[in-house]
Design a protein around this motif. Structure first.
Motif, PDB file in Angstrom:
ATOM      1  N   ASP A 169     -17.647 -15.157   8.827  1.00 47.71           N
ATOM      2  CA  ASP A 169     -18.913 -15.620   9.406  1.00 47.71           C
ATOM      3  C   ASP A 169     -19.048 -15.098  10.829  1.00 47.71           C
ATOM      4  O   ASP A 169     -18.298 -15.507  11.706  1.00 47.71           O
ATOM      5  N   LEU A 189     -22.612 -14.294   6.629  1.00 49.76           N
ATOM      6  CA  LEU A 189     -22.128 -15.633   6.299  1.00 49.76           C
ATOM      7  C   LEU A 189     -21.310 -15.561   5.021  1.00 49.76           C
ATOM      8  O   LEU A 189     -21.732 -14.947   4.043  1.00 49.76           O
ATOM      9  N   ARG A 190     -20.158 -16.167   5.021  1.00 51.38           N
ATOM     10  CA  ARG A 190     -19.269 -16.160   3.860  1.00 51.38           C
ATOM     11  C   ARG A 190     -19.012 -14.739   3.384  1.00 51.38           C
ATOM     12  O   ARG A 190     -19.010 -14.450   2.191  1.00 51.38           O
ATOM     13  N   LEU A 224     -24.923 -22.190  13.739  1.00 51.67           N
ATOM     14  CA  LEU A 224     -24.225 -21.520  12.639  1.00 51.67           C
ATOM     15  C   LEU A 224     -22.710 -21.639  12.695  1.00 51.67           C
ATOM     16  O   LEU A 224     -22.044 -21.351  11.709  1.00 51.67           O
ATOM     17  N   ASP A 225     -22.169 -21.982  13.843  1.00 52.48           N
ATOM     18  CA  ASP A 225     -20.716 -22.097  13.979  1.00 52.48           C
ATOM     19  C   ASP A 225     -19.978 -20.871  13.433  1.00 52.48           C
ATOM     20  O   ASP A 225     -19.168 -20.986  12.520  1.00 52.48           O
ATOM     21  N   PRO A 226     -20.281 -19.690  13.952  1.00 55.44           N
ATOM     22  CA  PRO A 226     -19.613 -18.483  13.454  1.00 55.44           C
ATOM     23  C   PRO A 226     -18.235 -18.321  14.075  1.00 55.44           C
ATOM     24  O   PRO A 226     -17.918 -18.974  15.071  1.00 55.44           O
ATOM     25  N   GLU A 227     -17.415 -17.465  13.459  1.00 58.19           N
ATOM     26  CA  GLU A 227     -16.111 -17.190  14.041  1.00 58.19           C
ATOM     27  C   GLU A 227     -16.240 -16.318  15.284  1.00 58.19           C
ATOM     28  O   GLU A 227     -15.421 -16.388  16.188  1.00 58.19           O
ATOM     29  N   ALA A 286     -17.890 -27.484  19.774  1.00 60.37           N
ATOM     30  CA  ALA A 286     -16.998 -26.870  18.782  1.00 60.37           C
ATOM     31  C   ALA A 286     -15.624 -27.483  18.945  1.00 60.37           C
ATOM     32  O   ALA A 286     -15.309 -28.102  19.957  1.00 60.37           O
ATOM     33  N   MET A 325     -11.341 -23.654  18.486  1.00 62.46           N
ATOM     34  CA  MET A 325     -12.112 -23.069  17.401  1.00 62.46           C
ATOM     35  C   MET A 325     -13.340 -22.343  17.943  1.00 62.46           C
ATOM     36  O   MET A 325     -14.219 -21.959  17.201  1.00 62.46           O
ATOM     37  N   PHE A 381     -24.316 -25.190   3.994  1.00 64.22           N
ATOM     38  CA  PHE A 381     -23.560 -24.262   4.833  1.00 64.22           C
ATOM     39  C   PHE A 381     -22.879 -25.048   5.941  1.00 64.22           C
ATOM     40  O   PHE A 381     -23.537 -25.743   6.702  1.00 64.22           O
ATOM     41  N   PHE A 402     -18.715 -27.015  11.793  1.00 67.95           N
ATOM     42  CA  PHE A 402     -19.585 -27.627  12.799  1.00 67.95           C
ATOM     43  C   PHE A 402     -20.984 -27.030  12.849  1.00 67.95           C
ATOM     44  O   PHE A 402     -21.684 -27.171  13.858  1.00 67.95           O
ATOM     45  N   ALA A 403     -21.399 -26.351  11.806  1.00 63.23           N
ATOM     46  CA  ALA A 403     -22.750 -25.800  11.806  1.00 63.23           C
ATOM     47  C   ALA A 403     -23.783 -26.924  11.839  1.00 63.23           C
ATOM     48  O   ALA A 403     -23.473 -28.057  11.467  1.00 63.23           O
TER      49      ALA A 403
END
Lengths: 398, 398
Positions: free
Chosen positions: A209, A225-226, A326-329, A358, A362, B230, B236-237
């Motif tokens: 992500d 995403l995914r 979206l809480d992406p990496e 967050a 993370m 999602f 945490f999205a």
DNA sequence: GCAATTAGTTGGGGCTATCAACAAACTAGC
DNA sequence: GCTAGTTTGTTGATAGCCCCAACTAATTGC
């Protein structure tokens, strides 16, 4: 073809395509399928002209019969990636392994040329690629066109502000210019393809992500995403440049006010750093603003550093909103932002720290993209390649 | 069990669970499987106690042998949905068809109670549900707990601001309180579950990409993409309430400034409308602010209408950013925002119109959520149910 | 040169979906 | 009331595909 067989053929084919030459034994281990099943699948794929016995020696153990690797047949299918940008056109061809077999690049002021003429020129370039020796008498399986604008789900380019194009059916025009080619043509937004390229062979490798931010003349984004490109309901996801940063800020070309692109885009950044934005046009090379500002920052020019800090903070506010949603990496800084990321990173991470919720440790990382100006074409071939690999597994039926 | 059989069992089971009783013939048509295959699958599912012959008559044609419908066995497995909110606890139980078989609701000031005590109380409620006649001697298959806070991927409640909880391992504590129950417990954010509920049985039915905005004491959101919840890389999205609207606005509890929640949250809305925010506590009923403000707006109070307009514009700016990033089909207004949506809609759509890029006629819709205060529990059972249906198909092995 | 080890192939067996034929159950019309 | 027609569901045979076990092949180490 039975869907299970097709699935397993795809499994083996993708494995070899993505992980390189390997023996039947390792394939059996990696896929969880039985040795004999893998042998049978591989035999089918060799018959279909997709794989071949590889000279590559694989020596995992010290004793025992040496494994016989298989690899993608270099005379197998190939795919095209095309790009229409503001001042150039590009065409790449790769085999299913992703090995680049041909590339061409032509500078052309596409703003001053009518869309059909630009597409005719691009079609010529694609046809020339097929006349190269590597192609033999084969046809490509697929072509993907990268365009700097909004593409709807039907493949029509709704609007490309920097090109001055509105409602151009790129796929249809290209099909006509190629006189019904025996391969499918898809059209995709440039930032989306940049994201795909970074996912496959850039800074996004191994991530599932992330958001790729494409700093060109405008600011776009590709959302992964995914492990898959996310396009949104109508194909317009990733319009990061038009996030509102300051509701009562200066008006933006999109009709809004205080858009990120207006406050932290290329023109604003150059102006803040003391350059006349009109100089951009003379540069001709798209990498120009990033490289030049990086030089200036390295030289320690206070005004440049100040501008980068300010723009970094503004970008950081937008990225924090994105991270909250979206809480992406990770967020990858692409286009002209990539060479500037060492200066942008600190203010961006500062804003993330204060504004983004967050978990401890993370936090969304901020990374420079790796593929520079080639990201869009590379993504175009990569997307063609992914789709071709899916399709090829269904092919042995024929 | 062979994964193909498992897949097909799941296909049939889900179909019956989601679309209601139907005959083997229609199942064959809908799944594309052969009549005889479906018969065999259905027989297995009946043997496993998941389906049963249904008295429901289905009459698609006027002549021919009448079809024999099958339906979910009401004595089959059931699932639990639990909710911990600020001032109440709730437990629902449904069968796999989604039919509610039990519900309990207890008001309790959970801020004033220690987390273990709250969870012990919840565990008691869950145990009571299992003593109801419908449960017989069966165990539920799964339980999902809705909590008003950030849940990481491990199921630990990282922080719940309105509950004053930090780092509470809800799943572990509940398992301990239940003395190792024979069913799995999962924990999920309240807004995420609200989104699931609206997807399954609310305003999001039939949509594949939407965002459910949950107006409780804070503002959260649940993001549904491609028909699935999602969660983001670390879970945490959907922290929509902390999108930055005004970078230099008033400080927010999260450490940022000018967050949406601070500018358009419940407290601000009430203050703008002329109510003392402290009155909220006396109301006790969570629906209070929405219903009351709706009454006031219907009565035409200028100050309320003005407050709703202002908050609507602020929300609209956030929603426009969200729409630019994700391009969803719709945004659902949930929690206290739902009853106010007729007044919020106009300013929100105005901001969307000016700030969100999108295709003609493809604009993101703004809809009121339908499930009110029950959204979170309903989502909790729905999620349990979805997971149980997946699992049940693998079960006939035993 | 022989045991040990690893790779790949071959033939048999079992599972599962499909097909075709058939039995079951109902309507319509004479 | 009986038969033709129609739709549903079952049954037994068939074919495809994966798995298993035994076997062959090719190499290392002693």
């Amino acid at each position: 073809m039975k869907p299970v067989r097709e699935h397993n053929l795809g499994l083996v084919l993708r494995r070899v395509a993505e992980q390189g030459p390997r023996s039947r034994a390792t394939l059996a281990l990696e896929t969880g399928l039985n040795k004999s099943t893998v042998s049978s699948l591989v035999a089918d794929l060799i018959d279909a002209g997709l794989l071949r016995d590889s000279p590559v020696e694989e020596r995992p153990a010290r004793v025992g019969r040496p494994p016989q690797s298989v690899e993608l047949d270099p005379d197998g299918p190939f795919v095209l990636g095309l790009e229409i940008n503001v001042d150039y056109l590009a065409v790449w061809a790769t085999d299913l392994a992703g090995e680049v077999r041909h590339r061409s690049f032509v500078t052309n002021d596409n703003r001053a040329t009518s869309p059909p003429d630009v597409i005719a020129l691009l079609a010529r370039m694609a046809e020339e690629a097929l006349e190269q020796p590597f192609a033999g008498s084969r046809h490509p399986m697929l072509a993907t066109v990268a365009v700097p604008g909004l593409v709807d789900r039907a493949g029509e380019l709704a609007v490309a502000p920097n090109l001055g194009w509105v409602g151009v059916p790129v796929a249809r025009l290209l099909n006509e210019a190629l006189e019904d080619p025996p391969y499918a043509v898809r059209v995709e937004n440039e930032a989306n393809l940049g994201a795909v390229a970074e996912l496959v062979e850039g800074a996004g490798r191994g991530l599932s992500d992330f958001v790729y931010i494409s700093g060109e003349i405008g600011i776009g984004a590709g959302v992964v995403l995914r492990g898959e490109l996310f396009r949104g309901a109508s194909g317009f996801a990733g319009e990061f440049g038009h996030l509102t940063i300051d509701p009562f800020g200066p008006p933006c070309g999109c009709g809004g006010r205080g858009c990120l692109e207006r406050l932290a885009g290329q023109d604003t950044l150059l102006r803040l750093a003391g350059w006349d934005a009109r100089m951009r046009c003379e540069g001709a090379r798209p990498e120009w603003p990033g490289a030049m500002l990086a030089d200036s920052a390295r030289a320690g020019h206070a005004r440049t550093l100040e501008a980068l800090s300010q723009v970094g903070h503004t970008l950081g506010i937008g990225i924090a909103s994105l991270a909250n949603l979206l809480d992406p990496e990770a967020v990858l800084l692409g286009g002209y932002l990539a060479p500037l990321s060492q200066w942008l990173r600190v203010p961006i991470e500062g804003e993330l720290e204060t504004r983004a919720l967050a978990g401890r440790g993370m936090r969304c990382r901020v990374l420079p993209a790796r593929l520079g100006g080639e990201a869009a074409v590379r993504g175009a071939v990569a997307l063609s390649r992914q789709a071709a690999l899916e399709e090829a597994a269904a092919l042995p039926t024929a």
